[in-house]
Design a protein around this motif. Structure first.
Motif, PDB file in Angstrom:
ATOM      1  N   GLY A 474       0.784  -1.227   0.000  1.00 48.29           N
ATOM      2  CA  GLY A 474       0.000   0.000   0.000  1.00 48.29           C
ATOM      3  C   GLY A 474       0.810   1.268   0.000  1.00 48.29           C
ATOM      4  O   GLY A 474       0.289   2.337   0.347  1.00 48.29           O
ATOM      5  N   MET A 475       2.065   1.217  -0.409  1.00 47.03           N
ATOM      6  CA  MET A 475       2.942   2.381  -0.315  1.00 47.03           C
ATOM      7  C   MET A 475       3.049   3.158  -1.626  1.00 47.03           C
ATOM      8  O   MET A 475       3.475   4.315  -1.620  1.00 47.03           O
ATOM      9  CB  MET A 475       4.346   1.949   0.119  1.00 47.03           C
ATOM     10  N   HIS A 476       2.659   2.547  -2.773  1.00 50.37           N
ATOM     11  CA  HIS A 476       2.850   3.219  -4.062  1.00 50.37           C
ATOM     12  C   HIS A 476       1.771   2.842  -5.062  1.00 50.37           C
ATOM     13  O   HIS A 476       1.177   1.756  -4.983  1.00 50.37           O
ATOM     14  CB  HIS A 476       4.223   2.881  -4.651  1.00 50.37           C
ATOM     15  N   HIS A 477       1.553   3.748  -6.023  1.00 45.65           N
ATOM     16  CA  HIS A 477       0.725   3.498  -7.194  1.00 45.65           C
ATOM     17  C   HIS A 477       1.599   2.906  -8.304  1.00 45.65           C
ATOM     18  O   HIS A 477       2.826   3.046  -8.276  1.00 45.65           O
ATOM     19  CB  HIS A 477       0.091   4.785  -7.724  1.00 45.65           C
ATOM     20  N   PRO A 478       0.985   2.289  -9.314  1.00 44.72           N
ATOM     21  CA  PRO A 478       1.784   1.855 -10.474  1.00 44.72           C
ATOM     22  C   PRO A 478       2.503   3.016 -11.157  1.00 44.72           C
ATOM     23  O   PRO A 478       3.617   2.851 -11.667  1.00 44.72           O
ATOM     24  CB  PRO A 478       0.732   1.225 -11.393  1.00 44.72           C
ATOM     25  N   SER A 479       1.880   4.186 -11.195  1.00 47.92           N
ATOM     26  CA  SER A 479       2.534   5.331 -11.831  1.00 47.92           C
ATOM     27  C   SER A 479       3.768   5.783 -11.063  1.00 47.92           C
ATOM     28  O   SER A 479       4.690   6.370 -11.648  1.00 47.92           O
ATOM     29  CB  SER A 479       1.555   6.497 -11.968  1.00 47.92           C
ATOM     30  N   ASP A 480       3.834   5.513  -9.770  1.00 43.50           N
ATOM     31  CA  ASP A 480       5.053   5.812  -9.015  1.00 43.50           C
ATOM     32  C   ASP A 480       6.207   4.938  -9.500  1.00 43.50           C
ATOM     33  O   ASP A 480       7.354   5.390  -9.566  1.00 43.50           O
ATOM     34  CB  ASP A 480       4.817   5.583  -7.524  1.00 43.50           C
ATOM     35  N   ALA A 481       5.880   3.685  -9.815  1.00 39.32           N
ATOM     36  CA  ALA A 481       6.904   2.788 -10.369  1.00 39.32           C
ATOM     37  C   ALA A 481       7.338   3.253 -11.757  1.00 39.32           C
ATOM     38  O   ALA A 481       8.533   3.184 -12.105  1.00 39.32           O
ATOM     39  CB  ALA A 481       6.373   1.366 -10.431  1.00 39.32           C
ATOM     40  N   LEU A 482       6.380   3.760 -12.551  1.00 38.38           N
ATOM     41  CA  LEU A 482       6.746   4.289 -13.867  1.00 38.38           C
ATOM     42  C   LEU A 482       7.632   5.527 -13.721  1.00 38.38           C
ATOM     43  O   LEU A 482       8.548   5.744 -14.519  1.00 38.38           O
ATOM     44  CB  LEU A 482       5.486   4.629 -14.656  1.00 38.38           C
ATOM     45  N   GLY A 483       7.370   6.347 -12.696  1.00 41.77           N
ATOM     46  CA  GLY A 483       8.243   7.491 -12.440  1.00 41.77           C
ATOM     47  C   GLY A 483       9.651   7.053 -12.088  1.00 41.77           C
ATOM     48  O   GLY A 483      10.631   7.676 -12.516  1.00 41.77           O
ATOM     49  N   ALA A 484       9.777   5.977 -11.305  1.00 41.95           N
ATOM     50  CA  ALA A 484      11.101   5.444 -10.987  1.00 41.95           C
ATOM     51  C   ALA A 484      11.802   4.936 -12.237  1.00 41.95           C
ATOM     52  O   ALA A 484      13.020   5.130 -12.407  1.00 41.95           O
ATOM     53  CB  ALA A 484      10.972   4.328  -9.954  1.00 41.95           C
ATOM     54  N   ALA A 485      11.042   4.294 -13.137  1.00 37.30           N
ATOM     55  CA  ALA A 485      11.634   3.815 -14.388  1.00 37.30           C
ATOM     56  C   ALA A 485      12.083   4.980 -15.258  1.00 37.30           C
ATOM     57  O   ALA A 485      13.145   4.919 -15.905  1.00 37.30           O
ATOM     58  CB  ALA A 485      10.627   2.940 -15.137  1.00 37.30           C
ATOM     59  N   LEU A 486      11.284   6.066 -15.287  1.00 35.17           N
ATOM     60  CA  LEU A 486      11.674   7.247 -16.058  1.00 35.17           C
ATOM     61  C   LEU A 486      12.936   7.879 -15.474  1.00 35.17           C
ATOM     62  O   LEU A 486      13.842   8.284 -16.216  1.00 35.17           O
ATOM     63  CB  LEU A 486      10.517   8.251 -16.053  1.00 35.17           C
ATOM     64  N   LEU A 487      13.012   7.960 -14.156  1.00 35.94           N
ATOM     65  CA  LEU A 487      14.211   8.489 -13.506  1.00 35.94           C
ATOM     66  C   LEU A 487      15.430   7.665 -13.891  1.00 35.94           C
ATOM     67  O   LEU A 487      16.496   8.214 -14.218  1.00 35.94           O
ATOM     68  CB  LEU A 487      14.010   8.492 -11.990  1.00 35.94           C
ATOM     69  N   THR A 488      15.290   6.345 -13.839  1.00 32.94           N
ATOM     70  CA  THR A 488      16.424   5.465 -14.158  1.00 32.94           C
ATOM     71  C   THR A 488      16.867   5.633 -15.596  1.00 32.94           C
ATOM     72  O   THR A 488      18.071   5.740 -15.885  1.00 32.94           O
ATOM     73  CB  THR A 488      16.033   4.006 -13.891  1.00 32.94           C
TER      74      THR A 488
END
Length: 517
Positions: A474-488
């Motif tokens: 319950g700590m993140h949305h899927p779009s938060d993971a996409l933001g991490a992928a964009l950062l990487t």
């Protein structure tokens, strides 16, 4: 003309007779196999004589340290009153000085860990691993024997003496086992001292006093903090230092004898245990330069960081203010709710373990393992610089973007409680992605063996596992993971282009060391 006359004189029968008479007068012991044997014997003992002459002061110091430790042991066993009064007085005085000041307790605790067993074992293990990679087996064996000996000496002597730890008015720390001698003082003396002796040849001659002084400072600080924390007496710390010096000196002397017997020259100890190992002990002897035009590269990295931050902030702003009210935003929030329906005790524990694989401690541990190994194998700083910049950039980008966007976390139960950062982007996922992608890029570019694909698989499996666990908890949305992928993608791609960590890699391995793959 003079030369011809001297030659003719030497060849005359009269001169030959005098030479023969001189040989007869010298006796038969100066001719034949006996003389050759005596000369060989003298030549064989000469290195040992020179070695003993050079080492006599060191041997006296070792003997003096051993005698000093023995004297302290006897005084403690006999409960000598002046020593007990000194120990008790110092313990009580330091306790009154340190106990009321929390910052002093925290600082002493932190410094004291530098002499703890976990840190000592990790230091020796890393050093042994690096030495084995560089094919310095003799030095690696020396570190193992010296370290294991210290591990055995500490509990053995403590059991023999059986001295209880100090009892102070306001205890600020505790430690298991007996008190005499201090294991931290003994371990720090042996480990830091042996590391200096092993790696000293890698340091230029005029700078060699610096690592020795740094090691002495750490050893002294560790011993002092054990007194400040009230877990050892003064005599415990002194005994630990003396026993450490004795053991370190004995092993160093044995190592130098081993070298002499193997036919290697034995020089002064300030040159290190193996002076000829200097090229292999230097971190990056194969690297001609770290970065060309460092100021230009620095400007490119800063510019790329700013552009990456701007892009991530724009995406986060759109997600928070534009996408949130739309069906796409509803679907983004629905995924954590859907995963919440699968929660169980088993999955909670599993998700917690996988989520920890992306936290700061796990990421730092992987970096501390990979970077020294990469430096030892590839003998270049540039891959290490690439990994360090990758993780520093990821951390600063995550913190700045998270503080600027301030996206709320999913509206579900948070298994990890309240965290100080916001939801976008996911720091756990971004750190895991950046680390394992950077490692995979380096390994696949420099290794031709089949096992390089293991790191490619880890660059996929580890972030996916962390992402699923973070959303499950319950700590993140899927779009938060996409933001991490964009950062990487933006940050690692920028550093790959600017730093060029694969540049100047040796086409072939140096003599005596096989190439990767």
């Amino acid at each position: 003309m003079v030369t011809e006359q001297r030659t003719a004189t030497d060849a005359s029968p009269e001169h030959a007779g005098r030479e023969h008479a001189g040989r007869e007068h010298a006796g038969p012991e100066r001719d034949g196999p006996e003389r050759d044997g005596r000369l060989r014997e003298r030549a064989g003992w000469a290195p040992l004589r020179h070695f003993a002459e050079r080492s006599v002061l060191g041997l006296l110091a070792v003997v003096a340290a051993g005698l000093g430790f023995g004297l302290l042991l006897l005084l403690v066993r006999w409960h000598w009153t002046p020593l007990q009064d000194l120990d008790t007085g110092v313990a009580d005085g330091l306790n009154r000085l340190v106990a009321p000041r929390r910052w002093a307790v925290d600082t002493a605790t932190l410094v004291s860990r530098a002499g703890g067993r976990p840190v000592m074992i990790w230091l020796v293990a890393f050093a042994v691993m690096l030495l084995l990679v560089r094919r310095r087996t003799r030095l690696a064996l020396y570190l193992v024997v010296t370290g294991v000996g210290a591990l055995l000496l500490d509990p053995s002597v403590k059991t023999l003496v059986g001295r209880l730890r100090p009892v102070v008015d306001v205890p600020v720390a505790s430690a298991p086992g007996n008190s005499f001698p201090s294991g931290h003082a003994l371990g720090s003396m042996v480990v830091y001292g042996s590391l200096v002796l092993v790696f000293l040849p890698a340091v230029r001659a005029r700078w060699r006093p610096l690592p020795a002084a740094a090691a002495a400072l750490v050893i002294a600080a560790v011993g002092l903090t054990r007194l400040m924390l009230g877990v050892h007496f003064v005599s415990d710390v002194l005994a630990g230092w003396l026993l450490g010096v004795a053991w370190l000196g004995a092993t160093a002397y044995a190592f130098r004898l081993w070298r002499r017997e193997a036919g290697h020259p034995v020089g002064p100890l300030p040159q290190g245990l193996e002076p000829e190992a200097a090229p292999e002990l230097r971190p990056a002897p194969d690297e001609t330069r770290l970065l060309p035009h460092p100021w230009v590269k620095g400007a490119e990295i800063v510019t790329g960081w700013v552009l990456t931050f701007g892009l991530l902030y724009l995406v986060g702003y759109l997600l928070t203010h534009v996408v949130e009210p739309t069906p796409l935003g509803a679907a983004d929030n629905a995924v954590p709710r859907w995963l919440q329906g699968f929660r169980s005790d088993t999955l909670d524990r599993l998700s917690y373990a996988w989520s920890k694989a992306g936290d700061t401690h796990a990421i730092l541990t992987v970096c501390l393992v990979f970077c020294p190994v990469a430096l030892a194998v590839w003998r270049q700083w540039r891959p290490v610089l690439f990994v360090v910049l990758t993780m520093l950039g990821e951390l600063t980008l995550f913190l700045c973007v998270s503080a600027a966007v301030q996206r709320p976390r999913p509206d579900v139960e948070h298994l990890d409680g309240t965290l100080p950062t916001s939801s976008f982007p996911s720091g756990h996922i971004a750190a895991t992605l950046c680390l394992w992608v950077a490692i995979a890029l380096l390994v696949t570019g420099r290794v031709r063996a089949w096992w390089r694909w293991i790191f490619v698989a880890l660059a996929v499996i580890m972030p996916v596992g962390v992402a699923v666990s973070r959303m499950y908890r319950g700590m993140h949305h899927p779009s938060d993971a996409l933001g991490a992928a964009l950062l990487t993608a933006c940050w690692v791609g920028l550093l790959w282009w600017v730093v060029r960590p694969q540049a100047e890699a040796p086409a072939t391995a140096p003599a005596g060391r096989p190439a990767c793959g």
